[in-house]
Design a protein around this motif. Structure first.
Motif, mmCIF file in Angstrom:
data_model
loop_
_atom_site.group_PDB
_atom_site.id
_atom_site.type_symbol
_atom_site.label_atom_id
_atom_site.label_comp_id
_atom_site.label_asym_id
_atom_site.label_seq_id
_atom_site.Cartn_x
_atom_site.Cartn_y
_atom_site.Cartn_z
ATOM 1 N N GLU A 88 56.454 46.678 -36.402
ATOM 2 C CA GLU A 88 57.904 46.810 -36.281
ATOM 3 C C GLU A 88 58.406 47.981 -37.111
ATOM 4 O O GLU A 88 59.471 47.917 -37.745
ATOM 5 C CB GLU A 88 58.602 45.503 -36.688
ATOM 6 C CG GLU A 88 58.212 44.313 -35.820
ATOM 7 C CD GLU A 88 58.928 43.035 -36.223
ATOM 8 O OE1 GLU A 88 59.606 43.040 -37.267
ATOM 9 O OE2 GLU A 88 58.800 42.039 -35.497
ATOM 10 N N ALA A 89 57.622 49.048 -37.093
ATOM 11 C CA ALA A 89 57.979 50.270 -37.801
ATOM 12 C C ALA A 89 58.652 51.238 -36.834
ATOM 13 O O ALA A 89 58.439 51.151 -35.612
ATOM 14 C CB ALA A 89 56.735 50.915 -38.411
ATOM 15 N N THR A 136 43.648 56.152 -26.091
ATOM 16 C CA THR A 136 44.094 57.439 -26.622
ATOM 17 C C THR A 136 44.596 57.285 -28.055
ATOM 18 O O THR A 136 44.963 56.178 -28.488
ATOM 19 C CB THR A 136 45.237 58.043 -25.775
ATOM 20 O OG1 THR A 136 46.407 57.212 -25.904
ATOM 21 C CG2 THR A 136 44.832 58.166 -24.315
ATOM 22 N N VAL A 137 44.629 58.396 -28.749
ATOM 23 C CA VAL A 137 45.167 58.414 -30.113
ATOM 24 C C VAL A 137 46.640 58.017 -30.097
ATOM 25 O O VAL A 137 47.108 57.229 -30.934
ATOM 26 C CB VAL A 137 44.985 59.809 -30.740
ATOM 27 C CG1 VAL A 137 45.713 59.886 -32.083
ATOM 28 C CG2 VAL A 137 43.507 60.130 -30.918
ATOM 29 N N ALA A 138 47.375 58.547 -29.133
ATOM 30 C CA ALA A 138 48.806 58.241 -29.050
ATOM 31 C C ALA A 138 49.037 56.750 -28.830
ATOM 32 O O ALA A 138 49.958 56.161 -29.430
ATOM 33 C CB ALA A 138 49.439 59.048 -27.923
ATOM 34 N N ALA A 139 48.208 56.126 -27.987
ATOM 35 C CA ALA A 139 48.370 54.689 -27.722
ATOM 36 C C ALA A 139 48.081 53.867 -28.970
ATOM 37 O O ALA A 139 48.771 52.878 -29.247
ATOM 38 C CB ALA A 139 47.450 54.265 -26.573
ATOM 39 N N GLN A 181 50.920 51.521 -30.682
ATOM 40 C CA GLN A 181 50.661 50.088 -30.837
ATOM 41 C C GLN A 181 50.819 49.657 -32.290
ATOM 42 O O GLN A 181 51.373 48.585 -32.583
ATOM 43 C CB GLN A 181 49.255 49.752 -30.339
ATOM 44 C CG GLN A 181 48.883 48.283 -30.436
ATOM 45 C CD GLN A 181 49.677 47.402 -29.495
ATOM 46 O OE1 GLN A 181 50.389 47.906 -28.617
ATOM 47 N NE2 GLN A 181 49.585 46.093 -29.678
ATOM 48 N N ALA A 182 50.334 50.492 -33.221
ATOM 49 C CA ALA A 182 50.464 50.177 -34.646
ATOM 50 C C ALA A 182 51.935 50.100 -35.046
ATOM 51 O O ALA A 182 52.348 49.201 -35.797
ATOM 52 C CB ALA A 182 49.738 51.222 -35.480
#
Length: 538
Positions: A390-391, A377-380, A384-385
């Motif tokens: 660590e943002a 999914t886009v949300a996943a 993950q990014a």
């Protein structure tokens, strides 16, 4: 030739129809341009013409689509192959053979066309598209423009009456794009082929179009002559935007038409100077490259290139397809093979450290950006990014919606449009925002609005003290965002200087405004708009 009767197409009842109750007709022998913002439904409209929607993509189609009298509801794509030829955004991905001649013959073999007829049609197509000297060449050895013409030829040999093209010039340099468009217009004028093109770079195509279909994004379509549709459309090429600013009626569609009206505007601008925000080079570069050589087998892709990238600068890397732009970017990032030369950023060679550390020094978004998407999914992908960088949670999503309207967070990334997928990958890569950011053809599939948003993101990265390099064929985007232009030819640097200096002196890389208002040094419509506003305020 093509008729939509009360056509509505939806993929999910909860999100509503992508196209809603469309009635339109495209005449035989017409070149029709399909335009709209990223995600507005252009690919869905194209897919409905040959039945890919819904036979292959799924979804629900209400109403009827007729092509030369055939109903796509009862005729799946395989039964329309003799009538409709389709060329996608990436021609190389659609090739099924190894050589040009074999690719031209393959489609006819599937239609069981007699061998003597096949031979004749291959020769005719080679001559029609000007690719006879390529007949024995490997498809992978061709330039982007040559691949695009072979892809068109591979469907033309079946003698289709309708040709559907999705972003045919998105990966091409200006000269190659002109060659492809010349071939397409010849098909329309000489053979009476009906051509439907979806294209974001309207400055390249609009002057050739007989009709235009604009998708506002709410399910409707606006269909008519280009000059009438563009008068109300929310996106337009620079030549039309300049016409709006200057108050010209009717609006010009080509540089030639605009230059005929330009003398009065040049007079109004005579006492003004284009505003530029060029940042001077810092004392020491963020990245320095010396004598970089890249070889692919016997082919030398990059020849002893020296390049310094400075803090706060946006550098455009330009040149013909095959000039070595991508090879140079990969060599600078450290992941690509470097035959000779040195690269240093902060005293470290990115090729000498781990891949993770190299990405923290020099970030790279490749041309095949969608290959970096691997979650469901886009949300996943966004979450993950944020975790890997660590943002703060939501950082990636914020970057995404600054470039395009936010796609459905639950959507699979592979179900997004080309422009939406590219924007997602850009957002993922920009979360880390290393000191040096390299972008390879980042505007493919982006409409004018999305490019303006992306340009603002690039400007912010530069304002934060980063150095951004953009390898691109998009001259209008370069004129709007770049401080410096480096031109490659045959792997060598043939020009390096301020944007206005380099692009204005090149017939191929000059933006439309520069061509219209030459010899004055204007590059963008926004520069002209500001100057006229200041002049009227005095």
């Amino acid at each position: 030739m093509i008729r939509f009767e009360q056509v509505s197409i939806s993929y999910d009842d909860d999100t509503g129809p992508v196209l809603s109750e469309i009635d339109l007709e495209i005449a035989e022998g017409e070149l029709c341009l399909v335009v709209g913002h990223t995600g507005s439904g252009k690919s869905t409209l194209l897919g409905a013409i040959n039945g890919l929607v819904p036979h292959f993509t799924g979804g629900t189609l209400r109403g009827r689509v007729h092509v030369a009298g055939r109903d796509t509801r009862t005729n799946p794509p395989r039964e329309l192959a003799d009538l409709i030829g389709v060329v996608g955004q990436d021609p190389l991905a659609g090739f099924v053979t190894d050589t040009v001649e074999a690719e031209l013959a393959y489609g006819m073999e599937q239609l069981a066309i007699p061998a003597d007829v096949m031979r004749k049609r291959v020769e005719e197509t080679l001559d029609l598209l000007g690719i006879a000297e390529l007949r024995d060449r490997s498809l992978r050895s061709l330039s982007g423009g040559q691949q695009q013409r072979v892809a068109i030829g591979s469907v033309l040999t079946a003698h289709p009456r309708v040709l559907v093209l999705d972003e045919p010039t998105s990966a091409l340099d200006p000269t190659a794009a002109e060659e492809v468009l010349a071939s397409i217009t010849r098909l329309v004028h000489d053979l009476g082929v009906t051509v439907v093109i979806a294209e974001h770079r309207l400055e390249r195509v609009v002057q050739y179009a007989d009709g235009m279909i604009f998708l506002p994004g709410d399910g409707r379509v606006v269909h008519g002559p280009p000059v009438e549709v563009l008068a109300e459309a929310t996106l337009a090429p620079p030549v039309v935007e300049l016409g709006r600013v200057a108050g010209w009626t009717p609006l010009p569609l080509s540089v030639r038409d605009a230059r005929r009206r330009a003398p009065e505007l040049r007079t109004r601008l005579a006492g003004c100077t284009p505003q530029t925000d060029t940042v001077p080079d810092s004392a020491s570069p963020l990245l320095g490259a010396r004598g970089v050589v890249v070889r692919h087998g016997e082919t030398v892709a990059v020849r002893e290139v020296d390049l310094d990238l400075h803090r706060g600068r946006v550098t455009a890397l330009m040149g013909r397809n095959g000039s070595g732009k991508s090879s140079l970017l990969w060599a600078l990032q450290g992941s690509g093979r470097r035959f000779a030369g040195t690269v240093s950023t902060g005293g470290i060679d990115p090729a000498a450290v781990s891949a993770r550390q190299a990405r923290s020094l020099v970030g790279l978004v490749p041309q095949t950006a969608a290959d970096l998407l691997y979650l469901d999914t886009v949300a996943a992908e966004c979450a993950q990014a944020d975790r890997e960088s660590e943002a703060p949670p939501g950082t990636c999503r914020s970057l995404l919606i600054r470039m395009i309207d936010e796609p459905d967070p639950a959507a699979h990334p592979r179900d997004l449009s080309e422009g939406q997928r590219l924007a997602l990958v850009l957002a993922i890569q920009l979360v880390t925002a290393p000191p040096v950011v390299l972008l390879d053809e980042p505007t493919r599939g982006l409409d004018y609005r999305a490019k303006r948003r992306f340009g603002a993101v690039v400007a912010e990265l530069a304002a934060e003290g980063r150095s951004v390099v953009i390898a691109t064929h998009d001259v209008e985007f370069v004129a709007a965002v770049a401080d410096r232009v480096v031109v490659l030819a045959g792997g060598e640097v043939v020009a390096d200087g301020d944007t206005a200096e380099v692009v204005s002196s090149s017939p191929s890389f000059a933006p439309q405004v520069a061509k219209i208002l030459a010899p004055q040094g204007w590059l963008t419509v926004e520069q002209v708009r500001r100057a006229l506003a200041e002049d009227s305020g005095r």
